[in-house]
Design a protein around this motif. Sequence first.
Motif, mmCIF file in Angstrom:
data_model
loop_
_atom_site.group_PDB
_atom_site.id
_atom_site.type_symbol
_atom_site.label_atom_id
_atom_site.label_comp_id
_atom_site.label_asym_id
_atom_site.label_seq_id
_atom_site.Cartn_x
_atom_site.Cartn_y
_atom_site.Cartn_z
ATOM 1 N N ARG A 86 -31.972 76.844 12.703
ATOM 2 C CA ARG A 86 -33.114 77.105 11.824
ATOM 3 C C ARG A 86 -32.702 77.210 10.368
ATOM 4 O O ARG A 86 -33.429 76.762 9.475
ATOM 5 N N ASP A 87 -31.505 77.785 10.103
ATOM 6 C CA ASP A 87 -31.106 77.954 8.708
ATOM 7 C C ASP A 87 -30.874 76.615 8.011
ATOM 8 O O ASP A 87 -31.021 76.513 6.783
ATOM 9 N N VAL A 88 -30.527 75.585 8.781
ATOM 10 C CA VAL A 88 -30.376 74.247 8.186
ATOM 11 C C VAL A 88 -31.719 73.750 7.678
ATOM 12 O O VAL A 88 -31.826 73.232 6.551
ATOM 13 N N LEU A 89 -32.755 73.909 8.488
ATOM 14 C CA LEU A 89 -34.088 73.496 8.054
ATOM 15 C C LEU A 89 -34.586 74.387 6.915
ATOM 16 O O LEU A 89 -35.178 73.900 5.941
ATOM 17 N N ASP A 90 -34.358 75.697 7.027
ATOM 18 C CA ASP A 90 -34.819 76.614 5.982
ATOM 19 C C ASP A 90 -34.184 76.286 4.630
ATOM 20 O O ASP A 90 -34.833 76.407 3.582
ATOM 21 N N THR A 91 -32.927 75.855 4.658
ATOM 22 C CA THR A 91 -32.212 75.546 3.412
ATOM 23 C C THR A 91 -32.635 74.197 2.839
ATOM 24 O O THR A 91 -32.882 74.074 1.633
ATOM 25 N N ASN A 92 -32.709 73.194 3.700
ATOM 26 C CA ASN A 92 -32.953 71.829 3.225
ATOM 27 C C ASN A 92 -34.427 71.470 3.128
ATOM 28 O O ASN A 92 -34.798 70.611 2.319
ATOM 29 N N TYR A 93 -35.252 72.129 3.966
ATOM 30 C CA TYR A 93 -36.690 71.843 3.961
ATOM 31 C C TYR A 93 -37.449 73.168 4.016
ATOM 32 O O TYR A 93 -37.987 73.558 5.063
ATOM 33 N N PRO A 94 -37.486 73.915 2.914
ATOM 34 C CA PRO A 94 -38.111 75.248 2.922
ATOM 35 C C PRO A 94 -39.556 75.239 3.421
ATOM 36 O O PRO A 94 -40.017 76.255 3.964
#
Length: 215
Positions: A86-94
């Motif tokens: 999830r943190d990958v999506l949160d970082t790259n696609y807020p």
Amino acid sequence: MKISSIMGRVNTLLKDTAWLRWPKSELLDYFNDAIRAIILIRPDAGASNEVITCVPGTKQSLPAGAIRLLDVIRLVDGRAIKPVPRDVLDTNYPDWHDTSGSIERYVYNERIPKQFFVFPGAEGADQIDAILARVPPEVLLDDIDSAAIPIDDLYVNPVIDWMMYRAFSKDAENGANSSLAAQHYQGFAEQLGMKQGAEDFEQQVKQSKYTGGAV
């Protein structure tokens, strides 16, 4: 293996040929509890390949009765779906929760085992091919002669150890029975742990063959 056969083996070990100290109904309770205990430790023992129909958006729920998501394979008749932290999506696609389109990734957190998220968000009733964990329905006394163990026969010995643990726990104030109960519980836990260890090693071997490394 038939459930009646498992109960018969436990009855023999308990030397209660008349089924007086531990009647069939009581042993059946122990059997049903054993199945739940095994799936709690090894959710894959209750694995079921099913189709999940999504609702619009990123947040999805497991079907009724499912206790955990084990894997997402693909869109039905479509592309593979891969896991992503999830943190990958949160970082790259807020704003990824506001997206929609053909599903490419999924996010799963075992701390909320009955929910998962998809990315992009589902546009409608997209269908996903997934592996879920389920606890089988309780077996009834009238069915023990016809019903088979609802998980793989490989788990028969842990089932028996759990049933023996529960049976001897009934007289736990007796020092000998308390010790026997502890031994059978240890046997139950060790067998499940050894099975997990063997599968982990097998997975490492497969991964090393894929990457060309050593185990």
